[in-house]
Design a protein around this motif. Sequence first.
Motif, PDB file in Angstrom:
ATOM      1  N   GLU A  40       4.290  -0.932  11.569  1.00  0.00           N
ATOM      2  CA  GLU A  40       3.600  -2.221  11.637  1.00  0.00           C
ATOM      3  C   GLU A  40       4.007  -3.143  10.479  1.00  0.00           C
ATOM      4  OE1 GLU A  40       1.601  -3.198  14.167  1.00  0.00           O
ATOM      5  OE2 GLU A  40       2.067  -1.271  15.124  1.00  0.00           O
ATOM      6  N   ASN A  41       5.001  -2.713   9.697  1.00  0.00           N
ATOM      7  CA  ASN A  41       5.473  -3.474   8.532  1.00  0.00           C
ATOM      8  C   ASN A  41       4.355  -3.772   7.535  1.00  0.00           C
ATOM      9  OD1 ASN A  41       8.233  -3.633   9.255  1.00  0.00           O
ATOM     10  ND2 ASN A  41       7.697  -5.205  10.765  1.00  0.00           N
ATOM     11  N   ILE A  42       3.461  -2.805   7.353  1.00  0.00           N
ATOM     12  CA  ILE A  42       2.377  -2.931   6.388  1.00  0.00           C
ATOM     13  C   ILE A  42       2.791  -2.182   5.123  1.00  0.00           C
ATOM     14  CG2 ILE A  42      -0.026  -2.351   5.877  1.00  0.00           C
ATOM     15  CD1 ILE A  42      -0.542  -2.557   8.927  1.00  0.00           C
ATOM     16  N   ARG A  43       2.868  -2.910   4.006  1.00  0.00           N
ATOM     17  CA  ARG A  43       3.230  -2.290   2.736  1.00  0.00           C
ATOM     18  C   ARG A  43       2.081  -1.419   2.247  1.00  0.00           C
ATOM     19  NH1 ARG A  43       4.421  -6.543  -1.423  1.00  0.00           N
ATOM     20  NH2 ARG A  43       4.718  -4.695  -2.684  1.00  0.00           N
ATOM     21  N   PHE A  44       2.434  -0.298   1.666  1.00  0.00           N
ATOM     22  CA  PHE A  44       1.413   0.602   1.139  1.00  0.00           C
ATOM     23  C   PHE A  44       1.975   1.361  -0.047  1.00  0.00           C
ATOM     24  CE2 PHE A  44       3.756   2.944   4.331  1.00  0.00           C
ATOM     25  CZ  PHE A  44       4.009   4.158   3.728  1.00  0.00           C
ATOM     26  N   MET A  45       1.072   1.936  -0.826  1.00  0.00           N
ATOM     27  CA  MET A  45       1.441   2.881  -1.863  1.00  0.00           C
ATOM     28  C   MET A  45       0.391   3.974  -1.839  1.00  0.00           C
ATOM     29  SD  MET A  45       0.406   1.252  -5.488  1.00  0.00           S
ATOM     30  CE  MET A  45      -1.106   0.382  -5.736  1.00  0.00           C
ATOM     31  N   GLN A  46       0.780   5.119  -2.303  1.00  0.00           N
ATOM     32  CA  GLN A  46      -0.147   6.244  -2.301  1.00  0.00           C
ATOM     33  C   GLN A  46      -0.609   6.495  -3.722  1.00  0.00           C
ATOM     34  OE1 GLN A  46       0.988   9.475   0.125  1.00  0.00           O
ATOM     35  NE2 GLN A  46      -0.295  10.950  -0.934  1.00  0.00           N
ATOM     36  N   ALA A  47      -1.886   6.344  -3.959  1.00  0.00           N
ATOM     37  CA  ALA A  47      -2.448   6.614  -5.281  1.00  0.00           C
ATOM     38  C   ALA A  47      -2.624   8.124  -5.425  1.00  0.00           C
ATOM     39  CB  ALA A  47      -3.791   5.917  -5.436  1.00  0.00           C
ATOM     40  N   ASP A  48      -2.159   8.653  -6.550  1.00  0.00           N
ATOM     41  CA  ASP A  48      -2.336  10.083  -6.793  1.00  0.00           C
ATOM     42  C   ASP A  48      -3.752  10.399  -7.237  1.00  0.00           C
ATOM     43  OD1 ASP A  48       0.352  10.712  -6.219  1.00  0.00           O
ATOM     44  OD2 ASP A  48       0.954  10.201  -8.253  1.00  0.00           O
ATOM     45  N   LEU A  49      -4.364   9.469  -7.964  1.00  0.00           N
ATOM     46  CA  LEU A  49      -5.656   9.739  -8.576  1.00  0.00           C
ATOM     47  C   LEU A  49      -6.363   8.422  -8.866  1.00  0.00           C
ATOM     48  CD1 LEU A  49      -7.240  12.160  -9.865  1.00  0.00           C
ATOM     49  CD2 LEU A  49      -6.012  11.658 -11.974  1.00  0.00           C
ATOM     50  N   ILE A  50      -7.578   8.286  -8.375  1.00  0.00           N
ATOM     51  CA  ILE A  50      -8.418   7.135  -8.720  1.00  0.00           C
ATOM     52  C   ILE A  50      -9.569   7.699  -9.552  1.00  0.00           C
ATOM     53  CG2 ILE A  50      -9.920   5.293  -7.850  1.00  0.00           C
ATOM     54  CD1 ILE A  50      -7.087   4.775  -7.013  1.00  0.00           C
ATOM     55  N   PHE A  51      -9.797   7.114 -10.721  1.00  0.00           N
ATOM     56  CA  PHE A  51     -10.891   7.622 -11.553  1.00  0.00           C
ATOM     57  C   PHE A  51     -11.589   6.479 -12.264  1.00  0.00           C
ATOM     58  CE2 PHE A  51      -7.109   7.718 -14.185  1.00  0.00           C
ATOM     59  CZ  PHE A  51      -7.525   7.377 -15.466  1.00  0.00           C
ATOM     60  N   ASN A  52     -12.817   6.759 -12.697  1.00  0.00           N
ATOM     61  CA  ASN A  52     -13.629   5.784 -13.406  1.00  0.00           C
ATOM     62  C   ASN A  52     -13.867   6.316 -14.812  1.00  0.00           C
ATOM     63  OD1 ASN A  52     -16.039   4.463 -14.479  1.00  0.00           O
ATOM     64  ND2 ASN A  52     -16.191   3.533 -12.461  1.00  0.00           N
ATOM     65  N   HIS A  53     -13.489   5.532 -15.807  1.00  0.00           N
ATOM     66  CA  HIS A  53     -13.698   5.899 -17.206  1.00  0.00           C
ATOM     67  C   HIS A  53     -14.293   4.694 -17.920  1.00  0.00           C
ATOM     68  CE1 HIS A  53     -13.071   7.796 -21.052  1.00  0.00           C
ATOM     69  NE2 HIS A  53     -12.369   6.754 -21.475  1.00  0.00           N
ATOM     70  N   ASN A  54     -15.426   4.897 -18.570  1.00  0.00           N
ATOM     71  CA  ASN A  54     -16.127   3.815 -19.271  1.00  0.00           C
ATOM     72  C   ASN A  54     -16.384   2.618 -18.356  1.00  0.00           C
ATOM     73  OD1 ASN A  54     -16.291   5.276 -21.654  1.00  0.00           O
ATOM     74  ND2 ASN A  54     -14.343   4.476 -22.417  1.00  0.00           N
ATOM     75  N   ASN A  55     -16.804   2.923 -17.131  1.00  0.00           N
ATOM     76  CA  ASN A  55     -17.168   1.913 -16.144  1.00  0.00           C
ATOM     77  C   ASN A  55     -15.986   1.034 -15.728  1.00  0.00           C
ATOM     78  OD1 ASN A  55     -19.228   1.159 -14.426  1.00  0.00           O
ATOM     79  ND2 ASN A  55     -19.803  -0.605 -15.684  1.00  0.00           N
ATOM     80  N   GLN A  56     -14.775   1.554 -15.841  1.00  0.00           N
ATOM     81  CA  GLN A  56     -13.564   0.842 -15.443  1.00  0.00           C
ATOM     82  C   GLN A  56     -12.751   1.762 -14.524  1.00  0.00           C
ATOM     83  OE1 GLN A  56     -12.209  -2.443 -16.229  1.00  0.00           O
ATOM     84  NE2 GLN A  56     -11.004  -1.696 -14.522  1.00  0.00           N
ATOM     85  N   TYR A  57     -12.273   1.228 -13.406  1.00  0.00           N
ATOM     86  CA  TYR A  57     -11.478   2.033 -12.476  1.00  0.00           C
ATOM     87  C   TYR A  57     -10.004   2.020 -12.854  1.00  0.00           C
ATOM     88  CZ  TYR A  57     -15.288   3.047  -9.363  1.00  0.00           C
ATOM     89  OH  TYR A  57     -16.454   3.541  -8.841  1.00  0.00           O
ATOM     90  N   TYR A  58      -9.377   3.175 -12.627  1.00  0.00           N
ATOM     91  CA  TYR A  58      -7.963   3.385 -12.914  1.00  0.00           C
ATOM     92  C   TYR A  58      -7.268   3.946 -11.676  1.00  0.00           C
ATOM     93  CZ  TYR A  58      -9.107   3.107 -17.902  1.00  0.00           C
ATOM     94  OH  TYR A  58      -9.519   2.696 -19.130  1.00  0.00           O
ATOM     95  N   CYS A  59      -6.027   3.549 -11.483  1.00  0.00           N
ATOM     96  CA  CYS A  59      -5.159   4.123 -10.454  1.00  0.00           C
ATOM     97  C   CYS A  59      -4.131   4.980 -11.193  1.00  0.00           C
ATOM     98  CB  CYS A  59      -4.465   3.013  -9.657  1.00  0.00           C
ATOM     99  SG  CYS A  59      -3.306   3.639  -8.424  1.00  0.00           S
ATOM    100  N   GLY A  60      -4.292   6.278 -11.097  1.00  0.00           N
ATOM    101  CA  GLY A  60      -3.415   7.190 -11.818  1.00  0.00           C
ATOM    102  C   GLY A  60      -2.197   7.577 -11.005  1.00  0.00           C
TER     103      GLY A  60
END
Length: 145
Positions: A40-60
């Motif tokens: 469908e020509n939809i760009r994507f990426m696969q996040a290995d790890l999503i985490f929350n540290h000190n009330n801030q989200y990270y994409c690991g």
Amino acid sequence: MKQINIFGEFEERGWFERNLKQIKIGLEGESQIRKMLSKENIRFMQADLIFNHNNQYYCGEVKTQEKYLAPPWDGHGLPMWQITARIELFNKTGIIPYLFIKCLTDNVVYHRDLRELMKTEYYQTKGSSPRVIFNLSEFKKYTLE
């Protein structure tokens, strides 16, 4: 559950071995979804790890690899397209891109915010799969036991 190893000794099976069938089913499903999105020509990426540290989200982004050896320096890295995609995600969402590398050479986890790493001097390899290599001195380190 215990299993017999190649020496005829009993050993405990780990979580991965106990769940291998379900892991395989999950990976096959993810592969089918990626194919569907690509068609469908939809760009994507696969996040290995999503985490929350000190009330801030990270994409690991998690890499398990051997150390890149000098010249110009010993380091670790990843392809530029992965860096670009994660920084673009940050710019649109505020989710911080973070790199974790489990080093097979010295049993250390090297890690740091990708935005900060990109402000340092880095080296780009050549070839069919070029990588951005960051100097080991730019990473925080966590020694595995």
